[in-house]
Design a protein around this motif. Structure first.
Motif, PDB file in Angstrom:
ATOM      1  N   TYR A 119      -6.061  -1.662   5.342  1.00 46.92           N
ATOM      2  CA  TYR A 119      -5.463  -0.352   5.136  1.00 46.92           C
ATOM      3  C   TYR A 119      -4.367  -0.383   4.075  1.00 46.92           C
ATOM      4  O   TYR A 119      -4.330   0.472   3.203  1.00 46.92           O
ATOM      5  N   LYS A 120      -3.469  -1.336   4.171  1.00 48.17           N
ATOM      6  CA  LYS A 120      -2.356  -1.389   3.222  1.00 48.17           C
ATOM      7  C   LYS A 120      -2.870  -1.475   1.791  1.00 48.17           C
ATOM      8  O   LYS A 120      -2.418  -0.743   0.916  1.00 48.17           O
ATOM      9  N   ASP A 121      -3.839  -2.364   1.553  1.00 42.26           N
ATOM     10  CA  ASP A 121      -4.400  -2.503   0.205  1.00 42.26           C
ATOM     11  C   ASP A 121      -5.044  -1.199  -0.263  1.00 42.26           C
ATOM     12  O   ASP A 121      -4.880  -0.797  -1.416  1.00 42.26           O
ATOM     13  N   PHE A 122      -5.787  -0.534   0.619  1.00 45.10           N
ATOM     14  CA  PHE A 122      -6.431   0.727   0.252  1.00 45.10           C
ATOM     15  C   PHE A 122      -5.408   1.785  -0.124  1.00 45.10           C
ATOM     16  O   PHE A 122      -5.527   2.452  -1.150  1.00 45.10           O
ATOM     17  N   PHE A 123      -4.402   1.944   0.715  1.00 46.50           N
ATOM     18  CA  PHE A 123      -3.399   2.978   0.455  1.00 46.50           C
ATOM     19  C   PHE A 123      -2.570   2.648  -0.779  1.00 46.50           C
ATOM     20  O   PHE A 123      -2.251   3.537  -1.566  1.00 46.50           O
ATOM     21  N   ASP A 124      -2.244   1.367  -0.979  1.00 47.69           N
ATOM     22  CA  ASP A 124      -1.486   0.965  -2.175  1.00 47.69           C
ATOM     23  C   ASP A 124      -2.288   1.221  -3.447  1.00 47.69           C
ATOM     24  O   ASP A 124      -1.769   1.754  -4.430  1.00 47.69           O
TER      25      ASP A 124
END
Length: 176
Positions: free
Chosen positions: A4-9
């Motif tokens: 999730y973090k990578d996607f949102f970033d």
């Protein structure tokens, strides 16, 4: 959830609005940490009323896919959201044919008009057909938005490879 973090970033870097389907309370909690602007309820979760109620309590826009739902189930979801003070402006329904890939003749796009009349919310198309015909035709029936799978490279062996669009096709669909 670790993705999730990578996607949102990455979405933020690319100036892309990023949100996701939720499938259970755990995924909702994990996504809330990234403060998505909206949520999607996949059609396989349309009967998970406790989850829909919890998502409604976030007061964020909710996109609900109806491919596996009957009319009574859609009505139950709408009633649940209204009971949780979710405004009509924050609810959108997807007309969806749950077949991968979907045959255009099974798309029943006229349902978009019926759904708009029955529920008085924005209606979109979650499209699993090949090409652009169904998404473009859906607009003639009143669709406000289109969800289409996309891939970076065509790979017919991928689960959604046969009906996904490439980035240049998505751009073309947006223009047309």
């Amino acid at each position: 959830f670790s993705w999730y973090k990578d996607f949102f970033d990455e979405a933020k870097k690319q100036n892309i609005i990023c949100f996701s389907s939720v499938f259970d309370f755990e995924s909702l909690e994990a996504l809330e940490k990234h403060d998505p602007p909206a949520y999607k309820i996949a059609s396989c979760e349309i009967g998970y009323i406790d989850l829909i109620e919890k998502v409604g309590q976030t007061q964020k826009p909710i996109f609900i896919s109806t491919g596996m739902a009957n009319l009574n189930e859609i009505e139950t979801v709408m009633e649940t959201l209204y009971k949780n003070n979710v405004k009509k402006d924050n609810i959108a329904l997807f007309k969806c044919t749950t077949d991968y890939p979907a045959d255009p003749k099974d798309s029943n796009l006229k349902t978009i008009t019926t759904m708009r009349d029955l529920f008085d919310v924005e209606i979109g198309l979650s499209d699993h057909t090949q090409g652009m015909a169904a998404p473009l035709l859906s607009i003639a029936y009143g669709s406000s938005f289109v969800e289409k799978h996309f891939v970076d490279l065509k790979d017919e062996k991928a689960i959604d490879g046969s009906f996904s669009m490439l980035p240049n096709e998505i751009k073309k669909l947006k223009i047309e």
